[in-house]
Design a protein around this motif. Structure first.
Motif, PDB file in Angstrom:
ATOM      1  N   ASN A  31      31.390  58.052  15.964  1.00 20.79           N
ATOM      2  CA  ASN A  31      31.263  59.177  16.890  1.00 20.79           C
ATOM      3  C   ASN A  31      30.807  60.354  16.063  1.00 20.79           C
ATOM      4  O   ASN A  31      30.905  61.324  16.700  1.00 20.79           O
ATOM      5  CB  ASN A  31      32.555  59.540  17.640  1.00 20.79           C
ATOM      6  CG  ASN A  31      32.284  59.754  19.139  1.00 20.79           C
ATOM      7  OD1 ASN A  31      30.995  59.843  19.520  1.00 20.79           O
ATOM      8  ND2 ASN A  31      33.219  60.051  19.974  1.00 20.79           N
ATOM      9  N   MET A  32      30.360  60.286  14.935  1.00 19.29           N
ATOM     10  CA  MET A  32      29.843  61.287  13.837  1.00 19.29           C
ATOM     11  C   MET A  32      28.547  61.571  14.115  1.00 19.29           C
ATOM     12  O   MET A  32      27.700  60.716  14.674  1.00 19.29           O
ATOM     13  CB  MET A  32      30.178  61.083  12.577  1.00 19.29           C
ATOM     14  CG  MET A  32      31.767  60.853  12.260  1.00 19.29           C
ATOM     15  SD  MET A  32      32.116  60.272  10.574  1.00 19.29           S
ATOM     16  CE  MET A  32      31.229  61.546   9.598  1.00 19.29           C
ATOM     17  N   ARG A  48      33.462  70.298  17.795  1.00 20.55           N
ATOM     18  CA  ARG A  48      34.045  71.132  16.797  1.00 20.55           C
ATOM     19  C   ARG A  48      33.833  72.619  17.292  1.00 20.55           C
ATOM     20  O   ARG A  48      32.882  72.983  17.768  1.00 20.55           O
ATOM     21  CB  ARG A  48      33.482  70.762  15.436  1.00 20.55           C
ATOM     22  CG  ARG A  48      33.015  69.560  15.094  1.00 20.55           C
ATOM     23  CD  ARG A  48      32.321  69.581  13.654  1.00 20.55           C
ATOM     24  NE  ARG A  48      31.502  68.293  13.647  1.00 20.55           N
ATOM     25  CZ  ARG A  48      30.676  68.113  12.717  1.00 20.55           C
ATOM     26  NH1 ARG A  48      30.394  69.221  11.998  1.00 20.55           N
ATOM     27  NH2 ARG A  48      29.897  66.968  12.745  1.00 20.55           N
ATOM     28  N   ARG A  53      38.250  61.393  11.724  1.00 18.23           N
ATOM     29  CA  ARG A  53      36.887  61.182  12.158  1.00 18.23           C
ATOM     30  C   ARG A  53      36.572  59.678  12.524  1.00 18.23           C
ATOM     31  O   ARG A  53      36.845  58.851  11.645  1.00 18.23           O
ATOM     32  CB  ARG A  53      35.802  61.843  11.254  1.00 18.23           C
ATOM     33  CG  ARG A  53      36.239  63.316  10.860  1.00 18.23           C
ATOM     34  CD  ARG A  53      35.108  63.927  10.198  1.00 18.23           C
ATOM     35  NE  ARG A  53      33.898  64.212  10.790  1.00 18.23           N
ATOM     36  CZ  ARG A  53      32.631  64.788  10.213  1.00 18.23           C
ATOM     37  NH1 ARG A  53      32.653  64.752   9.221  1.00 18.23           N
ATOM     38  NH2 ARG A  53      31.632  64.785  10.996  1.00 18.23           N
ATOM     39  N   GLU A 102      31.500  64.203  18.413  1.00 16.33           N
ATOM     40  CA  GLU A 102      32.553  65.033  18.362  1.00 16.33           C
ATOM     41  C   GLU A 102      32.298  66.613  18.781  1.00 16.33           C
ATOM     42  O   GLU A 102      31.268  67.084  18.832  1.00 16.33           O
ATOM     43  CB  GLU A 102      32.782  65.348  16.297  1.00 16.33           C
ATOM     44  CG  GLU A 102      33.108  64.066  15.759  1.00 16.33           C
ATOM     45  CD  GLU A 102      32.724  64.288  14.547  1.00 16.33           C
ATOM     46  OE1 GLU A 102      33.516  63.371  13.778  1.00 16.33           O
ATOM     47  OE2 GLU A 102      32.581  65.259  13.980  1.00 16.33           O
ATOM     48  N   ARG A 162      43.662  63.732  13.649  1.00  7.07           N
ATOM     49  CA  ARG A 162      42.437  63.918  14.399  1.00  7.07           C
ATOM     50  C   ARG A 162      41.528  63.313  13.205  1.00  7.07           C
ATOM     51  O   ARG A 162      40.602  63.916  12.729  1.00  7.07           O
ATOM     52  CB  ARG A 162      41.952  65.065  14.677  1.00  7.07           C
ATOM     53  CG  ARG A 162      43.047  65.654  15.894  1.00  7.07           C
ATOM     54  CD  ARG A 162      42.604  67.038  16.041  1.00  7.07           C
ATOM     55  NE  ARG A 162      43.592  67.674  17.188  1.00  7.07           N
ATOM     56  CZ  ARG A 162      45.006  67.729  17.272  1.00  7.07           C
ATOM     57  NH1 ARG A 162      45.403  67.584  16.111  1.00  7.07           N
ATOM     58  NH2 ARG A 162      45.426  68.114  18.302  1.00  7.07           N
ATOM     59  N   PRO A 222      37.666  64.431  17.629  1.00  7.47           N
ATOM     60  CA  PRO A 222      36.776  63.395  17.370  1.00  7.47           C
ATOM     61  C   PRO A 222      36.288  62.389  18.114  1.00  7.47           C
ATOM     62  O   PRO A 222      35.494  61.636  18.075  1.00  7.47           O
ATOM     63  CB  PRO A 222      37.799  62.817  16.168  1.00  7.47           C
ATOM     64  CG  PRO A 222      39.083  63.015  16.945  1.00  7.47           C
ATOM     65  CD  PRO A 222      39.063  64.182  17.398  1.00  7.47           C
ATOM     66  N   ASP A 223      36.878  62.225  19.341  1.00  5.14           N
ATOM     67  CA  ASP A 223      36.654  61.219  20.381  1.00  5.14           C
ATOM     68  C   ASP A 223      36.663  61.961  21.849  1.00  5.14           C
ATOM     69  O   ASP A 223      37.537  61.294  22.549  1.00  5.14           O
ATOM     70  CB  ASP A 223      37.364  60.042  20.206  1.00  5.14           C
ATOM     71  CG  ASP A 223      36.603  58.933  20.975  1.00  5.14           C
ATOM     72  OD1 ASP A 223      35.596  58.986  21.407  1.00  5.14           O
ATOM     73  OD2 ASP A 223      37.582  58.037  21.160  1.00  5.14           O
TER      74      ASP A 223
END
Length: 252
Positions: free
Chosen positions: A249-250, A82, A245, A80, A243, A116-117
């Motif tokens: 991909n976290m 952020r 999660r 991700e 969006r 998120p991706d």
């Protein structure tokens, strides 16, 4: 003798691996407003989490690159993105007659962006590649006139320098821009890289305006704006829900 050749091969392989991709460098910049307008000059405080690289960003002056964050290379960014940032409007009239700068009270604006991706486009490694540079701009970029393409520059404000070069504001305040470059593609990243790259080549993460309380919440919530944040509007809720999660991909 055979064992000696094997030992030399192993040593050379280790040296080769350590020589390439030793570091990855994040280059944060803040929202840029051209100096020639002398209307809205900003200082930007930005905070970004970029894949497995936990913290990239910090205090930045508009249009400048300060506090480059260098990390040991742990693979290409994967995960991700952020970000949150705040712009403080500088009091230009005050600065004309005082030695110190100050900010206009109540002028601060806050933004949040989340992908998120992300589909990060990394450049191919030329022969002389040693590390990647990731340029991150929280808000508008400062681009050299040659990078503005066919844009009509007649009425655009710019920052001019004694050598005749001009740098224009490009982009929007509520978008996070980023670009990956190899140091092997440019003799000097500072002089030939980011400022010379057209806006359309940047990756873009659309952001949203948030309040000071929401900004403070994001700071204590691992740079995540979620539905527990205070005072969410319908537009902000729609942004969050659009969006979701991805478990794959976290990162922590």
């Amino acid at each position: 003798m055979k064992k000696l050749f094997i030992l030399i091969f192993i040593i050379l392989t280790i040296f080769s691996c350590s020589k390439n991709d030793t570091f990855i460098t994040f280059c944060p910049s803040g929202d840029h407003d051209a100096y020639m307008t002398y209307k809205d000059r900003y200082k930007t405080n930005s905070f970004v989490k970029f894949g497995q690289y936990n913290q990239a960003g910090g205090g930045t002056m508009q249009g400048s690159i300060s506090g480059w964050d260098v990390y040991p290379f742990k693979g290409l960014p994967d995960g991700e993105i952020r970000a949150c940032w705040v712009n403080y409007k500088r009091d230009i009239e005050y600065e004309r007659t005082h030695e110190y700068s100050r900010f206009v009270p109540g002028s601060d604006t806050y933004y949040y962006a989340f992908d998120p991706d992300p589909q990060i486009k990394m450049p191919k490694k030329p022969k002389n590649h040693t590390e990647y540079y990731i340029q991150i701009s929280c808000g508008r970029l400062m681009l050299e006139s040659k990078a503005m393409g066919k844009t009509d520059l007649t009425d655009l404000s710019y920052t001019g320098y004694p050598d005749g070069s001009k740098y224009y504001s490009a982009g929007k305040k509520d978008i996070l821009y980023y670009l990956a470059l190899s140091d092997g593609d440019y003799g000097s990243i500072e002089s030939d890289g980011f400022d010379m790259t057209p806006l359309e080549k940047y990756n873009k993460v659309p952001g949203i305006a948030i309040t000071k309380k929401q900004f403070e919440y994001v700071q204590t919530n691992d740079l995540m704006l979620d539905e527990k944040a205070p005072g969410l509007t319908k537009r902000q809720l729609a942004y969050i829900r659009a969006r979701p999660r991805l478990e794959t991909n976290m990162y922590k």
